[in-house]
Design a protein around this motif. Structure first.
Motif, PDB file in Angstrom:
ATOM      1  N   MET A   8       0.812  -1.206   0.000  1.00  0.00           N
ATOM      2  CA  MET A   8       0.000   0.000   0.000  1.00  0.00           C
ATOM      3  C   MET A   8       0.856   1.272   0.000  1.00  0.00           C
ATOM      4  O   MET A   8       0.329   2.332  -0.208  1.00  0.00           O
TER       5      MET A   8
ATOM      6  N   LYS B  99       0.008   5.121  -1.389  1.00  0.00           N
ATOM      7  CA  LYS B  99       0.140   6.355  -0.601  1.00  0.00           C
ATOM      8  C   LYS B  99       1.046   7.361  -1.316  1.00  0.00           C
ATOM      9  O   LYS B  99       0.752   8.555  -1.341  1.00  0.00           O
TER      10      LYS B  99
ATOM     11  N   THR C  78      -4.343   8.240   4.977  1.00  0.00           N
ATOM     12  CA  THR C  78      -4.561   7.068   5.832  1.00  0.00           C
ATOM     13  C   THR C  78      -6.050   6.872   6.107  1.00  0.00           C
ATOM     14  O   THR C  78      -6.551   5.734   6.070  1.00  0.00           O
TER      15      THR C  78
ATOM     16  N   GLU D 112      -7.689   5.486   3.011  1.00  0.00           N
ATOM     17  CA  GLU D 112      -7.361   4.071   2.872  1.00  0.00           C
ATOM     18  C   GLU D 112      -8.209   3.220   3.826  1.00  0.00           C
ATOM     19  O   GLU D 112      -8.772   2.201   3.423  1.00  0.00           O
TER      20      GLU D 112
ATOM     21  N   LYS E 157     -11.017   0.426   2.752  1.00  0.00           N
ATOM     22  CA  LYS E 157     -10.921  -0.956   3.229  1.00  0.00           C
ATOM     23  C   LYS E 157     -12.203  -1.382   3.944  1.00  0.00           C
ATOM     24  O   LYS E 157     -12.671  -2.507   3.767  1.00  0.00           O
TER      25      LYS E 157
ATOM     26  N   LYS F 295      -6.330  -4.660  -3.964  1.00  0.00           N
ATOM     27  CA  LYS F 295      -5.605  -3.417  -3.660  1.00  0.00           C
ATOM     28  C   LYS F 295      -5.831  -2.327  -4.709  1.00  0.00           C
ATOM     29  O   LYS F 295      -5.880  -1.155  -4.366  1.00  0.00           O
TER      30      LYS F 295
ATOM     31  N   MET G  33      -7.501   1.410  -4.224  1.00  0.00           N
ATOM     32  CA  MET G  33      -6.933   2.646  -4.751  1.00  0.00           C
ATOM     33  C   MET G  33      -7.981   3.428  -5.542  1.00  0.00           C
ATOM     34  O   MET G  33      -8.121   4.643  -5.379  1.00  0.00           O
TER      35      MET G  33
ATOM     36  N   MET H 242     -10.478   4.975  -3.151  1.00  0.00           N
ATOM     37  CA  MET H 242      -9.906   6.172  -2.520  1.00  0.00           C
ATOM     38  C   MET H 242      -9.962   7.359  -3.478  1.00  0.00           C
ATOM     39  O   MET H 242     -10.358   8.459  -3.101  1.00  0.00           O
TER      40      MET H 242
END
Length: 108
Positions: free
Chosen positions: A1, A5, A21, A24, A28, A55, A59, A62
């Motif tokens: 991850m 970031k 954060t 993320e 999740k 993952k 992304m 996000m």
């Protein structure tokens, strides 16, 4: 991850480390909710597997959450009377529909 970031730090320099954060963690949680709808509890092994397997979905989730805060959440627009309608959804239906829930059967 960490690469995700780093990507967000570059693409959205106005976001702090804490913001990234939080995004993320929210992505999740949304993933776990969509993936394991029928399960009351999800163990850490299943969560870690889901986070690794999805993952890039995380992304994109996000990114969509950041983008939908602005003008990209507009769902309709009128010209002369200038009327813009914004979506109040945190995520698009298309992104949510990519996750097929895992169903579990409980025995008595």
């Amino acid at each position: 991850m960490e690469e995700i970031k780093a990507y967000f730090k570059t693409k959205y320099p106005h976001l702090s480390e804490i913001d990234i954060t939080m995004l993320e963690n929210q992505a999740k949680e949304i993933l776990i909710h969509l993936l394991f709808k029928s399960q009351f509890r999800v163990d850490e092994t299943k969560k870690q597997f889901a986070f690794e397997e999805y993952k890039f979905w995380i992304m994109r989730c996000m990114q969509e959450m950041v983008e939908r805060l602005g003008i990209t959440s507009a769902i309709s627009y009128k010209e002369n009377g200038i009327s813009i309608t914004f979506s109040r959804e945190q995520l698009s239906e298309a992104l949510r529909d990519e996750i097929v829930p895992i169903v579990s059967v409980r025995s008595r």
